[in-house]
Design a protein around this motif. Structure first.
Motif, PDB file in Angstrom:
ATOM      1  N   THR A  23      -9.203  -1.136   3.812  1.00  0.00           N
ATOM      2  CA  THR A  23      -8.645  -2.232   3.733  1.00  0.00           C
ATOM      3  C   THR A  23      -7.215  -2.429   3.059  1.00  0.00           C
ATOM      4  O   THR A  23      -6.600  -1.305   2.172  1.00  0.00           O
ATOM      5  CB  THR A  23      -9.537  -3.371   1.976  1.00  0.00           C
ATOM      6  OG1 THR A  23     -10.597  -3.488   2.193  1.00  0.00           O
ATOM      7  CG2 THR A  23      -8.699  -4.378   1.660  1.00  0.00           C
ATOM      8  N   THR A  24      -6.412  -3.151   4.005  1.00  0.00           N
ATOM      9  CA  THR A  24      -4.883  -2.896   3.416  1.00  0.00           C
ATOM     10  C   THR A  24      -4.930  -4.720   3.986  1.00  0.00           C
ATOM     11  O   THR A  24      -5.593  -5.718   3.946  1.00  0.00           O
ATOM     12  CB  THR A  24      -3.644  -2.945   4.805  1.00  0.00           C
ATOM     13  OG1 THR A  24      -4.668  -3.744   6.375  1.00  0.00           O
ATOM     14  CG2 THR A  24      -4.558  -1.144   5.080  1.00  0.00           C
ATOM     15  N   PHE A  25      -3.698  -5.098   3.623  1.00  0.00           N
ATOM     16  CA  PHE A  25      -2.982  -6.309   3.082  1.00  0.00           C
ATOM     17  C   PHE A  25      -2.046  -6.853   3.872  1.00  0.00           C
ATOM     18  O   PHE A  25      -1.270  -6.339   4.478  1.00  0.00           O
ATOM     19  CB  PHE A  25      -2.647  -6.640   1.293  1.00  0.00           C
ATOM     20  CG  PHE A  25      -3.751  -6.200   0.859  1.00  0.00           C
ATOM     21  CD1 PHE A  25      -4.903  -7.704   0.631  1.00  0.00           C
ATOM     22  CD2 PHE A  25      -4.158  -4.750   0.587  1.00  0.00           C
ATOM     23  CE1 PHE A  25      -5.830  -7.313  -0.416  1.00  0.00           C
ATOM     24  CE2 PHE A  25      -5.153  -5.020  -0.728  1.00  0.00           C
ATOM     25  CZ  PHE A  25      -5.615  -5.838  -0.937  1.00  0.00           C
ATOM     26  N   LEU A  61       0.346  -1.772   6.184  1.00  0.00           N
ATOM     27  CA  LEU A  61       1.363  -1.033   5.363  1.00  0.00           C
ATOM     28  C   LEU A  61       2.660  -0.315   5.883  1.00  0.00           C
ATOM     29  O   LEU A  61       3.545  -0.564   3.953  1.00  0.00           O
ATOM     30  CB  LEU A  61       0.671   0.278   5.673  1.00  0.00           C
ATOM     31  CG  LEU A  61      -0.690   0.814   5.524  1.00  0.00           C
ATOM     32  CD1 LEU A  61      -1.041   1.487   5.569  1.00  0.00           C
ATOM     33  CD2 LEU A  61      -0.748  -0.022   3.930  1.00  0.00           C
ATOM     34  N   VAL A  62       3.829  -0.561   6.591  1.00  0.00           N
ATOM     35  CA  VAL A  62       5.437  -0.546   7.232  1.00  0.00           C
ATOM     36  C   VAL A  62       5.061  -1.832   6.723  1.00  0.00           C
ATOM     37  O   VAL A  62       7.342  -1.404   6.390  1.00  0.00           O
ATOM     38  CB  VAL A  62       5.442  -0.338   8.671  1.00  0.00           C
ATOM     39  CG1 VAL A  62       7.055  -0.584   8.894  1.00  0.00           C
ATOM     40  CG2 VAL A  62       4.930   0.745   8.927  1.00  0.00           C
ATOM     41  N   ALA A  63       5.236  -3.408   6.418  1.00  0.00           N
ATOM     42  CA  ALA A  63       5.829  -4.306   6.086  1.00  0.00           C
ATOM     43  C   ALA A  63       5.270  -4.521   4.595  1.00  0.00           C
ATOM     44  O   ALA A  63       7.185  -4.661   3.969  1.00  0.00           O
ATOM     45  CB  ALA A  63       5.528  -5.890   6.698  1.00  0.00           C
ATOM     46  N   PRO A  65       5.767  -1.082   2.169  1.00  0.00           N
ATOM     47  CA  PRO A  65       6.185   0.520   1.547  1.00  0.00           C
ATOM     48  C   PRO A  65       5.666   0.363  -0.312  1.00  0.00           C
ATOM     49  O   PRO A  65       6.361  -0.766  -0.671  1.00  0.00           O
ATOM     50  CB  PRO A  65       7.802   0.650   1.766  1.00  0.00           C
ATOM     51  CG  PRO A  65       8.075  -0.415   3.078  1.00  0.00           C
ATOM     52  CD  PRO A  65       7.006  -1.620   1.982  1.00  0.00           C
ATOM     53  N   GLY A  66       4.548   0.911   0.118  1.00  0.00           N
ATOM     54  CA  GLY A  66       4.169   1.607  -1.108  1.00  0.00           C
ATOM     55  C   GLY A  66       2.591   1.098  -1.671  1.00  0.00           C
ATOM     56  O   GLY A  66       2.451   1.058  -2.530  1.00  0.00           O
ATOM     57  N   SER A  67       2.761  -0.061  -1.065  1.00  0.00           N
ATOM     58  CA  SER A  67       1.657  -0.350  -0.996  1.00  0.00           C
ATOM     59  C   SER A  67       0.069  -0.359  -0.904  1.00  0.00           C
ATOM     60  O   SER A  67       0.468   1.168  -0.169  1.00  0.00           O
ATOM     61  CB  SER A  67       1.197  -1.284   0.484  1.00  0.00           C
ATOM     62  OG  SER A  67       0.840  -1.419   1.442  1.00  0.00           O
ATOM     63  N   ARG A  68      -0.706   0.059  -1.436  1.00  0.00           N
ATOM     64  CA  ARG A  68      -1.979  -0.105  -1.837  1.00  0.00           C
ATOM     65  C   ARG A  68      -3.096  -0.150  -0.453  1.00  0.00           C
ATOM     66  O   ARG A  68      -2.756  -1.229  -0.401  1.00  0.00           O
ATOM     67  CB  ARG A  68      -3.107  -0.084  -2.990  1.00  0.00           C
ATOM     68  CG  ARG A  68      -1.277   0.238  -4.114  1.00  0.00           C
ATOM     69  CD  ARG A  68      -2.199   0.322  -5.187  1.00  0.00           C
ATOM     70  NE  ARG A  68      -3.841   0.847  -5.389  1.00  0.00           N
ATOM     71  CZ  ARG A  68      -3.877   1.987  -6.244  1.00  0.00           C
ATOM     72  NH1 ARG A  68      -2.503   2.846  -6.638  1.00  0.00           N
ATOM     73  NH2 ARG A  68      -4.974   2.722  -6.784  1.00  0.00           N
ATOM     74  N   ALA A  86      -0.193   4.283   0.143  1.00  0.00           N
ATOM     75  CA  ALA A  86      -0.697   4.204   1.502  1.00  0.00           C
ATOM     76  C   ALA A  86       0.647   3.934   2.352  1.00  0.00           C
ATOM     77  O   ALA A  86       0.955   2.888   2.207  1.00  0.00           O
ATOM     78  CB  ALA A  86      -1.897   3.688   2.402  1.00  0.00           C
ATOM     79  N   THR A  87       0.814   5.228   2.901  1.00  0.00           N
ATOM     80  CA  THR A  87       2.114   5.036   3.778  1.00  0.00           C
ATOM     81  C   THR A  87       1.668   5.763   5.301  1.00  0.00           C
ATOM     82  O   THR A  87       0.925   6.811   5.780  1.00  0.00           O
ATOM     83  CB  THR A  87       2.934   6.698   3.721  1.00  0.00           C
ATOM     84  OG1 THR A  87       3.122   6.067   1.853  1.00  0.00           O
ATOM     85  CG2 THR A  87       4.040   6.798   3.670  1.00  0.00           C
TER      86      THR A  87
END
Length: 131
Positions: A23-25, A61-63, A65-68, A86-87
């Motif tokens: 899961t990402t956002f 995730l690239v959009a 940075p530092g997101s979970r 995540a990176t």
């Protein structure tokens, strides 16, 4: 909630060749959930997912940075969720490390499309049941 390092039974479960959901956002805040193969590096506290830079998960995730991100592996009544920052990396040594670990866990190498990257999740929260 479990703390790192994880119990041996959890490490063993994370070594089994199951799929998980990642899961990402999206930029609009809505969740993006996809099935993935992943690896767990208990020593480093890192989960890794092989993908391509153009994938929605990598772009999310690239959009931000530092997101979970969260990985959830389920098998019957056992489950484990790994969460953390995540990176996305495209540097060859990190991608090669991801490929080695993937090949060891799933007994065959991942696809090798152009633009291959590795997502590394620095796990700081672990939840599970029946492990």
């Amino acid at each position: 909630m479990m703390s790192l390092p994880l119990p041996a039974s959890v490490e063993a479960f994370l070594a089994e060749p199951h799929l998980a959901t990642l899961t990402t956002f999206r930029p609009d805040g809505s969740p993006h959930v996809v099935a993935v193969r992943f690896t767990w590096d208990g020593e480093a506290g890192l989960a890794r997912v092989m993908t391509v830079a153009s994938s929605r998960k990598a772009r999310n995730l690239v959009a931000d940075p530092g997101s979970r991100a969260a990985l959830c592996q389920v098998a019957g009544f056992r489950w484990i969720t790994l969460e953390g920052a995540a990176t996305v990396f495209d540097d060859p040594p990190r991608v090669a490390q991801g490929v080695r670990r993937y090949t060891r866990r799933y007994t065959s190498p991942p696809p090798n499309p152009p633009g291959r990257v590795v997502i590394e999740i620095a796990v700081d929260r672990v939840m599970g049941l029946n492990n």
